[in-house]
Design an enzyme around this catalytic site. Structure first.
Site, short mmCIF file in Angstrom:
data_model
loop_
_atom_site.label_atom_id
_atom_site.label_comp_id
_atom_site.label_asym_id
_atom_site.label_seq_id
_atom_site.Cartn_x
_atom_site.Cartn_y
_atom_site.Cartn_z
N LYS A 21 28.72 57.81 66.32
CA LYS A 21 27.38 57.85 65.74
C LYS A 21 27.21 56.69 64.77
CE LYS A 21 25.86 62.03 64.97
NZ LYS A 21 26.01 63.32 64.29
N ARG A 91 25.99 63.35 57.95
CA ARG A 91 26.25 63.66 59.37
C ARG A 91 27.67 63.31 59.75
NH1 ARG A 91 21.80 59.98 62.20
NH2 ARG A 91 22.00 61.49 63.91
N GLY A 100 27.43 69.04 69.04
CA GLY A 100 27.25 70.35 68.42
C GLY A 100 28.53 70.91 67.84
N MET A 102 30.17 69.76 65.14
CA MET A 102 30.21 69.73 63.69
C MET A 102 28.79 69.75 63.16
SD MET A 102 33.41 67.33 62.82
CE MET A 102 33.19 66.12 64.08
N ARG A 337 23.73 57.36 72.13
CA ARG A 337 25.07 57.44 72.70
C ARG A 337 24.92 57.41 74.22
NH1 ARG A 337 25.51 63.41 70.41
NH2 ARG A 337 23.98 64.36 71.76
N HIS A 455 21.43 74.07 73.49
CA HIS A 455 22.89 74.04 73.47
C HIS A 455 23.50 74.50 74.80
CE1 HIS A 455 26.85 75.92 72.56
NE2 HIS A 455 27.03 74.74 71.98
N ARG A 561 51.49 71.86 106.06
CA ARG A 561 52.52 72.86 105.78
C ARG A 561 52.62 73.84 106.93
NH1 ARG A 561 49.77 72.83 100.03
NH2 ARG A 561 48.11 72.43 101.51
N ARG A 617 55.37 68.91 107.73
CA ARG A 617 56.56 69.32 107.00
C ARG A 617 57.14 70.57 107.66
NH1 ARG A 617 56.06 71.40 100.94
NH2 ARG A 617 55.20 73.20 102.02
N SER A 770 58.11 61.00 100.86
CA SER A 770 56.91 61.54 100.23
C SER A 770 57.35 62.38 99.04
CB SER A 770 56.13 62.39 101.23
OG SER A 770 55.02 62.97 100.58
N GLY A 772 57.30 65.18 96.56
CA GLY A 772 56.75 66.52 96.35
C GLY A 772 56.74 66.74 94.85
N THR A 773 55.65 66.35 94.21
CA THR A 773 55.68 66.29 92.74
C THR A 773 55.65 67.66 92.09
OG1 THR A 773 53.32 65.86 92.86
CG2 THR A 773 54.76 63.97 92.51
N ASP A 775 57.49 70.43 93.02
CA ASP A 775 58.88 70.84 92.87
C ASP A 775 59.65 69.86 92.00
OD1 ASP A 775 59.73 73.31 94.10
OD2 ASP A 775 58.92 72.49 95.96
N CYS A 838 52.66 63.94 97.83
CA CYS A 838 51.92 65.06 98.37
C CYS A 838 51.69 66.20 97.38
CB CYS A 838 52.49 65.55 99.68
SG CYS A 838 54.19 66.07 99.59
N TYR A 858 50.40 55.73 99.52
CA TYR A 858 49.21 56.60 99.58
C TYR A 858 49.44 57.83 98.71
CZ TYR A 858 51.90 59.74 102.58
OH TYR A 858 52.84 60.61 103.05
#
Ligand code: ADP
Ligand code: MG
Ligand code: MG
Length: 893
Positions: A21, A91, A100, A102, A337, A455, A561, A617, A770, A772-773, A775, A838, A858
């Site tokens: 602001k 302000r 909204g 504060m 803004r 609001h 899968r 898989r 690949s 397997g994020t 696990d 994946c 990828y």
């Protein structure tokens, strides 16, 4: 340390120091736009305040007073003057906008003496006393923490007593009484007389703004929106000379977006109220008018407003959301803004602004919040099916999308029920910032009061939740937890459906339909596809999902899968029999049937993805997941025993014994994935054969199918080589059976820590990797995902032990390091190695930025997140280009 900057000296680019602001006010002042004079106390002072046990730095006050003197010179008014008093607003404003969250105090500087001076100076006692009552109310609320309702009750009383409906109709006498009662409330609350000296008032107000930074609402907002300290650390305080929209019918206050935030149309959009001040427009106390009407009512100010909007857009190169006030015909800007828009609005303005040559395509892509695009993939009411349904009421369509749920009138209950998994529609007369947690817990919001900038509307739009406001036919009885409209009654717990795109409220659960991708969205996706460097594939297990993913722009399947196929109702029985089989021969019989089913599934999926790779898989979960759980079985057996059904009991007992045999303490680290493949080789053999035969049959039909086989849970090259032997055997068999050669890549997932560390070895056999994020994250943290998200993780985030949920956004320092090691070791052996992602992180924009930088080929995401992933990948590429630091060289093609 310079603690205070006046608007003509602050650096409009430095939002961290001045808050959004403050920076905006400085920038606009220096652009010579009509901003009332003022100054900003920096966020550094806020930090110092907290570091010093909530004490202001000693040298602050003299700096503030110097700047007050400057305001006196600029306005010709005097602080605490008996003739022409200077009033200010105080302000808050942090580096990012927290709408909204504060509170602001208006008309500070008024007391029993200055109010009389203001009266005399303006010959407008109603105005002076209206300003005074607003000041005492805001001050009481913000500084002393007096409950708003107490003030509201007094105001209601005064209106009733005088026999008027609107606050703007209260006369001087009523307002005098209101002020005196307001002050009594404050005195009762604090035990002290209401502060009359403007210096005291200002000091208290500054502290109150700083305190609001750690107020519950603000803290919750920051937590929910991932506002970390490096994004915003402390609030600034802006002290602004008052301009008055409540000086009569030639005065007004309003809120305007330079373009329509609902759909992006290039036309100003907003509301204003005549003879009103500050938050009146937003609070919904009176119903504001659409800004178009200003054209007739205040043509000169309207012209200025239009011109200002254009200037601001040209300057910021971004649609703006502004606050303005007209004081006796003179136009002032009080805030600007970047406009928060829904996804449709962002998409359209991105495309439009490129056409208008206001911004480049790159900027058009970068300004999008990839995650927000999910809104466009939002449901709408199925109008065909809704035809016969009963519309209960109509309100203002404030945030698009349709939602069905149960009506809940109570904020706390909405939170509790929503968190328990109920679909809640929050129904309120109006909402306040403290209700925001209930927004998170609800699928939709319905209010009976307020306009499009109320609001409820603003918050719901920001969250992309369907919302209807100003539904005034709905008579809400908050205490009785019910609402009536005509002869219809909606009670807490009743099923309703809201259509936030049309403003319609329906009784019951109305069917909804999936959304369509608009032309503008298509344009954006085309630009994004050109800009991005990594591929985007889908996690899809069915032909339908594959088709949907392809429509959304997927370039193949990164994870298909196979076990999901066993869960379909016609397969599960077969699979259970397989698990129950007493001999290898018996197992093989069942496998043959399953093989045919899998083959036909693969054929359909591969057809749907013709021309693209489909990574299949092999079976991953532990076998016991396919059996009913032992406890359930025991209960069932007990029940049957009472009924005396002996045959079924015997059958169930056999299953129970097998389920107990297969049960594990730590199934996620147990007998699953490749370990099942090695101990029950006939299962993997069946799956590999199904893939090869599907490939062979499609090859005969001249369909370009590119299946590849992926082995889960691999931790060592010996495991991978073991399965590779099965693969080679099946390959030879199928090739000779069909009389053709098949190229089906054989690869491994990287989801076991050891696999990442030995990826250099795995690469000798694997033709692709690949990650397997999911696990991998479990393993790196040693967190059991199934358990932690409901247990300590929320508290960890609350206490900032973790900044983000690592199962949503990849943990760059830990998991990310491992990913980098694995990539570099793998590519050291095979430079062109295809490496994908994946896990669910593949659809998370922040994670995609990391993966792009790490050099993956990828990412793979669920179908409805494909457009998001495409845009995020484009953003990553653009950002990477613009900061040419030494990046890990991309060795793959
Ligand atoms: P928020 O961050 O909640 O928008 P603001 O500080 O912008 O709070 O102020 C609340 C309201 O008071 C806005 O409508 C704003 O335009 C109005 N306002 C703030 N300062 C002044 C001022 N100096 N003169 C007139 N109106 C003001
Ligand atoms: Mg406010
Ligand atoms: Mg504001």
């Amino acid at each position: 340390m310079k603690m205070v900057y006046s608007f003509d000296e602050g650096d409009g680019k430095n939002r961290k120091l001045l808050g959004g602001k403050g920076a905006g006010l400085c920038e606009m002042t220096q652009l010579k736009l009509p901003v009332p004079p003022g100054f900003t106390i920096t966020t550094e002072v806020c930090k110092a305040y907290y570091q010093n046990n909530k004490n202001l730095p000693k040298t602050l006050w003299p700096e503030v007073k110097k700047n007050i003197a400057k305001l006196e010179r600029k306005t010709g008014k005097k602080w605490n003057s008996k003739e022409n008093p200077l009033l200010v607003s105080v302000r808050s404003g942090a580096a990012i906008s927290m709408p909204g969250m504060m509170d602001t105090i208006l008309n500070l500087g008024l007391n029993d003496t200055t109010v009389e001076a203001l009266t005399k100076k303006t010959s407008n006692p109603r105005f002076a006393w209206d300003s005074y009552r607003r000041f005492v109310q805001l001050f009481g609320k913000v500084v002393f923490g007096v409950n708003d309702k107490k003030f509201d009750a007094i105001l209601e009383n005064a209106k009733n007593k005088q026999g008027v409906h609107l606050d703007s109709d209260l006369n001087e006498q009523s307002l005098r009484e209101v002020v005196s009662q307001y002050k009594d409330i404050c005195q009762k609350h604090t035990g002290q007389p209401f502060p009359s000296n403007p210096d005291d008032q200002l000091l208290l107000a500054i502290k109150a703004v700083f305190n609001s930074w750690m107020g519950e609402r603000a803290v919750v907002y920051r937590e929910k929106n991932h506002v970390t300290k490096d994004i915003a650390d402390g609030t600034a305080v802006n002290v602004v000379a008052m301009v008055f929209g409540n000086m009569g019918n030639d005065s007004a206050t309003g809120v305007v977006f330079t373009r329509n935030p609902g759909d992006g149309t290039n036309k100003i959009f907003g509301e204003y109220l005549v003879n009103a001040q500050g938050e009146d427009v937003v609070a919904g106390v009176r119903t504001p008018k659409p800004v178009d009407e200003m054209k007739n009512e205040m043509p000169k100010s309207y012209e200025l407003l239009l011109k200002t909007c254009r200037n601001l857009e040209r300057h910021y190169k971004e649609p703006q959301d502004i606050e303005f006030t007209v004081e006796r015909g003179k136009f002032y800007l009080l805030q600007t803004r970047s406009a928060k828009m829904n996804a449709a609005g962002m998409i359209k303005t991105s495309v439009d602004m490129v056409k208008e040559k206001l911004i480049t395509k790159e900027r058009a892509l970068l300004r999008l919040q990839a995650d927000q695009l999910e809104q466009l993939l939002h449901k709408t009411i199925d109008y065909e099916k809704a035809k016969g349904s009963k519309k209960a009421a109509k309100g203002i369509a404030a945030s698009p999308g349709a939602a069905s749920g149960i009506a809940v009138f109570d904020v706390k209950q909405a939170v509790a029920m929503g968190e328990n998994g109920a679909k809640v529609i929050l129904v309120r007369e109006e909402t306040k910032p403290e209700d925001v947690p209930a927004f998170f817990a609800s699928v939709g919001i319905l209010t009976s009061r307020g306009g499009k900038t109320s609001h409820a509307a603003v918050v719901a739009r920001g969250m992309g939740k369907p919302c209807i406001v100003g539904c005034s036919e709905l008579k809400i009885n908050q205490d009785a937890k019910m609402a009536t409209v005509g002869d219809i009654t909606i009670r807490q717990g009743d099923q309703i459906t809201i259509d936030g795109s049309q403003g319609d409220v329906y009784l019951g659960d109305i069917p909804t339909i999936e959304p369509q991708i608009t032309d503008n969205f298509k344009t954006i996706l085309e630009w994004a596809k050109k800009a991005k460097k990594i591929g985007i594939r889908a996690n899809a297990d069915t032909p339908d999902a594959a088709q949907l993913a392809r429509r959304y722009g997927a370039e193949g399947i990164g994870l298909c899968r196979t076990e999901r196929m066993f869960n379909a109702s016609d397969r599960l029985g077969l699979f259970v029999k397989l698990i129950m089989a007493k001999s290898v021969d018996e197992r093989k019989q069942h496998l043959e049937k399953l093989q045919e089913l899998q083959k036909s599934d693969f054929i359909q999926i591969l057809k749907a993805m013709e021309g693209y790779k489909v990574t299949i898989r092999l079976l991953d979960p532990p076998l016991h997941e396919f059996l009913p759980n032992p406890e359930e079985l025991i209960n069932k057996i007990h029940k049957l025993e009472k009924q005396g059904n002996t045959q079924e009991i015997e059958e169930l007992k056999v299953i129970l014994a097998r389920a107990k045999e297969l049960a594990e303490i730590n199934p996620m680290m147990g007998h699953r994935g490749v370990r099942v493949g090695i101990t029950y080789p006939e299962i993997y053999e069946m799956q590999i054969r199904a893939v090869f035969e599907a490939g062979a049959e499609l090859a005969k039909q001249k369909i370009n199918a590119y299946p590849q086989i992926m082995i889960p849970q691999v931790g060592s090259i010996t495991e991978l080589n073991h399965i590779r032997q099965i693969y080679e055997k099946v390959k030879a068999e199928v090739e000779s059976k069909y009389g053709l050669k098949l190229k089906i890549n054989f690869g491994t997932m990287l989801e076991v820590v050891r696999a990442c560390l030995t990826s250099g070895e795995l690469a000798s056999t694997a033709e692709f990797f690949s990650f397997g994020t999911n696990d991998l994250t479990q393993a790196v943290f040693s967190y059991s995902r199934e358990d932690v998200e409901g247990k300590f993780l929320p508290e960890y985030m609350e206490k900032e032990i973790l900044e983000r949920n690592p199962f949503q956004t990849v943990d760059v320092n830990g998991v990310g390091s491992l990913v980098k090691i694995a990539i570099s070791n793998g590519r050291a052996l095979k430079p062109g190695l295809e490496i994908g992602v994946c896990g669910e992180h593949g659809g998370d924009p922040n994670s995609i930025k990391f993966f792009h930088g790490a050099g993956v080929s990828y990412v793979s995401a669920s179908p409805h997140r494909i457009p998001i992933a495409i845009v995020a990948a484009a953003q990553a590429a653009i950002l990477n280009k613009s900061k040419p630091k030494a990046k890990a060289k991309k060795s793959h093609k």
